[in-house]
Design a protein around this motif. Structure first.
Motif, PDB file in Angstrom:
ATOM      1  N   TYR A 127       0.821  -1.069  -0.102  1.00 47.89           N
ATOM      2  CA  TYR A 127       0.015   0.081   0.018  1.00 47.89           C
ATOM      3  C   TYR A 127       0.764   1.236  -0.174  1.00 47.89           C
ATOM      4  N   PHE A 128       1.851   1.165   0.965  1.00 46.57           N
ATOM      5  CA  PHE A 128       2.856   2.335   1.069  1.00 46.57           C
ATOM      6  C   PHE A 128       3.443   2.748  -0.380  1.00 46.57           C
ATOM      7  N   LEU A 129       3.892   1.673  -0.877  1.00 44.51           N
ATOM      8  CA  LEU A 129       4.704   1.805  -2.239  1.00 44.51           C
ATOM      9  C   LEU A 129       3.728   2.283  -3.352  1.00 44.51           C
ATOM     10  N   VAL A 130       2.501   2.087  -3.472  1.00 44.46           N
ATOM     11  CA  VAL A 130       1.672   2.444  -4.318  1.00 44.46           C
ATOM     12  C   VAL A 130       1.226   3.810  -3.992  1.00 44.46           C
ATOM     13  N   GLY A 131       1.190   3.996  -2.588  1.00 41.14           N
ATOM     14  CA  GLY A 131       0.682   5.450  -2.382  1.00 41.14           C
ATOM     15  C   GLY A 131       2.025   6.604  -2.835  1.00 41.14           C
ATOM     16  N   LEU A 132       3.002   6.126  -2.474  1.00 43.47           N
ATOM     17  CA  LEU A 132       4.226   6.951  -3.201  1.00 43.47           C
ATOM     18  C   LEU A 132       4.532   7.096  -4.650  1.00 43.47           C
ATOM     19  N   ARG A 133       4.307   6.109  -5.005  1.00 46.86           N
ATOM     20  CA  ARG A 133       4.719   5.795  -6.767  1.00 46.86           C
ATOM     21  C   ARG A 133       3.569   6.377  -7.434  1.00 46.86           C
ATOM     22  N   ARG A 134       2.179   6.317  -7.185  1.00 51.59           N
ATOM     23  CA  ARG A 134       1.070   6.488  -8.023  1.00 51.59           C
ATOM     24  C   ARG A 134       0.436   8.008  -7.494  1.00 51.59           C
ATOM     25  N   GLY A 135       0.797   8.532  -6.339  1.00 49.03           N
ATOM     26  CA  GLY A 135       0.245   9.684  -6.025  1.00 49.03           C
ATOM     27  C   GLY A 135      -1.238   9.601  -5.581  1.00 49.03           C
ATOM     28  N   GLU A 136      -2.217  10.444  -5.987  1.00 49.97           N
ATOM     29  CA  GLU A 136      -3.448  10.704  -5.512  1.00 49.97           C
ATOM     30  C   GLU A 136      -4.440  10.106  -6.658  1.00 49.97           C
ATOM     31  N   VAL A 137      -5.275   9.460  -6.103  1.00 49.22           N
ATOM     32  CA  VAL A 137      -6.315   8.778  -7.053  1.00 49.22           C
ATOM     33  C   VAL A 137      -7.141   9.763  -7.941  1.00 49.22           C
TER      34      VAL A 137
END
Length: 429
Positions: free
Chosen positions: A32-42
Motif C-alpha cells: 500500500y505504502f509503495l503504491v501511494g508513494l509511486r502513483r500519487g493521488e487517485v
C-alpha cells in the motif's frame, strides 16, 4: 536434544514464529505504502449528475465550533439547493442548537441520557429525516463531527464516488491544529498516512477502504434499510467498516479534504484512544468470525480489516514479556534453564522489538511528512519535523492502552473542542 544442539530451542521457535507472523500478516501494508508513494493521488472521473445530500452532525456542547462547520458546508462550490445540514444537539447544556440554527442548519434536540453518544444521535437524526423528507429525497448522507471544516470542493469531490455507484466512502482527513502540541502533530500525521497510504492505495488497487471518525458518506439505500443507524459500539465507524468488509460492500475513497481538531494533551488523547481501543476489541470479538468467512469467500478487504482491528500490540507485548521472563529465569538459574546464547538472544530480541518499532514509525512519519508536506498547515514549522522524532513514542503509548482496555470498563466521553477557525484561517500558514 538434537534440535537443541542445532540451536533450535523453544525461545528460538517462539521468536521465529512471531517474526514470520508479523512479516506475512502485514506485508500488504508495505505494498500500500509503495503504491501511494509511486502513483500519487487517485483520479476520479467527473460526475455526470449532481446528487442531493444531507449532512448529519452529532453535537454535544459544541457552541464554540458548530457555526464554523455549518458555514463551511453552506459555502461549498456545489448547488446550494442540493445540500441540507442537520444537527442533532445531543444532551446539550449550552447554546449549540441556537448557534447551529443561526448558521442555517436544521436542528433536532435530543436528551436521552441513557443512550449517550454519537451513534444514538445519528440514529435519531437519520430516522427523523426519513420520516420528514421521505425515503428517497436524498441520494446520500455525509457525516461530520462538530469541530470539522470542509474545503470548498469537498462535496464536488465526494459526488464523484456517489455518481460511480458506491454505497459508502471516506475522504481526506487533515488537521486544524497540527502544530498545537506533539500530541496533535502525531494525530495529524497518522490521519494523513491513513488517507494517502491506506485508503488512497486501497482505492487504486480496487479493494475496500475504511471510514474513520468523520468525513464519510453513506448511501440513502443503506440508511433506509435500517431506517436509522444500527451500529452502536464505542467505535461505530469501525463497526460499520467491518460490516461492509464482511458483507462485500466496497467502501470508496475520494480525495475530498476536510479538517479535524486533534487533542492537545496526553490525558485527552489517552481517554479518546482508550475508547477507540475498547471499541476495536468489541468489533473484533463480534465480527471476527464474519471477517474470517469473508476471507473464505476471497474478499481481501475482509483480511485487511481483520488485520486492522486485530490487537497486534498485544502480540508485541506478549513477545516482549516471554523474552523478558526467559531472560530473568535463565539468569537466575545460571545457565541451567537457558544457555548463555539463549539469554543473549532474549536481550537482542527485546532491544530489536522496541528499536524496530521506533524505526518503523519513524520512517512512516518521515515519508508521510515529505509526501504530504503541502497539506500540512503549521505556523511553527519546527513542530512538523520534530514530530518525526516524537511520533514513534506517541505510537508506543498504545502498548499500555491496549492492555488496560482489555480489562477496563470504558464509556463514551465527549472531547472538548475550542479551536473556532475558518478554512481560510487553517490554511493560512
Amino acid at each position: 536434544m538434537e534440535l537443541t544442539r542445532l540451536g533450535i530451542t523453544p525461545i528460538v521457535v517462539f521468536n521465529t514464529i512471531i517474526f514470520l507472523f508479523f512479516t506475512v500478516a502485514f506485508f500488504y501494508q508495505i505494498v500500500y505504502f509503495l503504491v501511494g508513494l509511486r502513483r500519487g493521488e487517485v483520479e476520479l472521473p467527473e460526475a455526470k449528475k449532481n446528487h442531493r445530500y444531507a449532512f448529519m452532525i452529532a453535537a454535544h456542547n459544541e457552541e464554540v465550533v458548530i457555526g464554523q462547520l455549518v458555514r463551511s458546508i453552506k459555502e461549498q462550490d456545489y448547488p446550494a439547493e442540493l445540500i441540507d445540514v442537520y444537527v442533532v444537539a445531543d444532551a446539550c447544556t449550552d447554546a449549540t442548537a441556537e448557534r447551529a440554527r443561526e448558521a442555517g442548519a436544521y436542528v433536532y434536540e435530543r436528551n436521552d441520557l441513557a443512550r449517550k453518544g454519537k451513534s444514538w444521535a445519528l440514529d435519531m437524526g437519520f430516522d427523523n429525516v426519513l420520516n420528514e423528507r421521505g425515503d428517497d429525497y436524498y441520494d446520500a448522507f455525509i457525516i461530520f463531527d462538530a469541530d470539522n471544516l470542509l474545503s470548498k470542493d469537498y462535496v464536488k469531490q465526494m459526488n464523484k464516488v456517489v455518481d460511480l455507484g458506491y454505497l459508502a466512502a471516506t475522504s481526506y482527513r487533515n488537521s486544524k491544529n497540527f502544530d498545537s502540541s506533539w500530541i496533535s502533530s502525531a494525530y495529524g500525521i497518522w490521519f494523513l498516512r491513513e488517507a494517502r497510504f491506506l485508503n488512497n492505495a486501497r482505492m487504486m488497487l480496487g479493494t475496500g477502504c475504511a471510514i474513520s471518525g468523520s468525513g464519510w458518506m453513506v448511501s440513502n439505500k443503506i440508511i433506509r434499510s435500517m431506517h436509522g443507524w444500527a451500529f452502536h459500539t464505542l467505535t461505530e465507524d469501525i463497526q460499520f467498516s467491518t460490516f461492509c468488509a464482511a458483507n462485500g460492500i466496497r467502501i470508496a475513497y475520494a480525495p475530498a479534504e476536510f479538517f479535524d481538531e486533534q487533542p492537545v494533551t496526553l490525558k485527552a488523547s489517552w481517554i479518546q484512544r482508550m475508547r477507540w481501543t475498547k471499541g476495536f476489541y468489541q468489533v473484533f470479538f463480534s465480527y471476527g468470525g464474519d471477517l474470517a468467512r469473508g476471507i473464505g469467500f476471497g474478499r481481501f478487504s475482509s483480511y485487511d480489516m481483520l488485520m486492522t482491528i486485530a490487537p497486534g500490540m498485544i502480540l508485541t507485548l506478549l513477545s516482549a514479556m516471554v523474552n523478558a521472563t526467559y531472560l530473568v529465569v535463565g539468569s537466575i538459574s545460571h545457565g541451567f534453564l537457558a544457555t548463555q546464547s539463549e539469554i543473549a538472544m532474549c536481550v537482542g530480541s527485546l532491544v530489536m522489538t522496541f528499536a524496530s518499532m521506533y524505526l518503523v514509525f519513524f520512517v512512516l512519519a518521515l515519508l508521510t511528512t515529505v509526501a504530504e508536506r503541502k497539506h500540512i498547515h503549521a505556523t511553527r514549522r519546527w513542530r512538523v519535523w520534530a514530530n518525526v522524532l516524537t511520533f514513534p513514542f506517541f505510537m508506543m503509548t498504545y502498548i499500555p492502552i491496549t492492555v488496560i482496555a482489555l480489562f477496563k470498563k470504558v464509556e463514551w466521553v465527549p472531547t472538548k473542542h475550542e479551536f473556532a477557525m475558518s478554512v481560510d484561517q487553517v490554511t493560512a500558514d
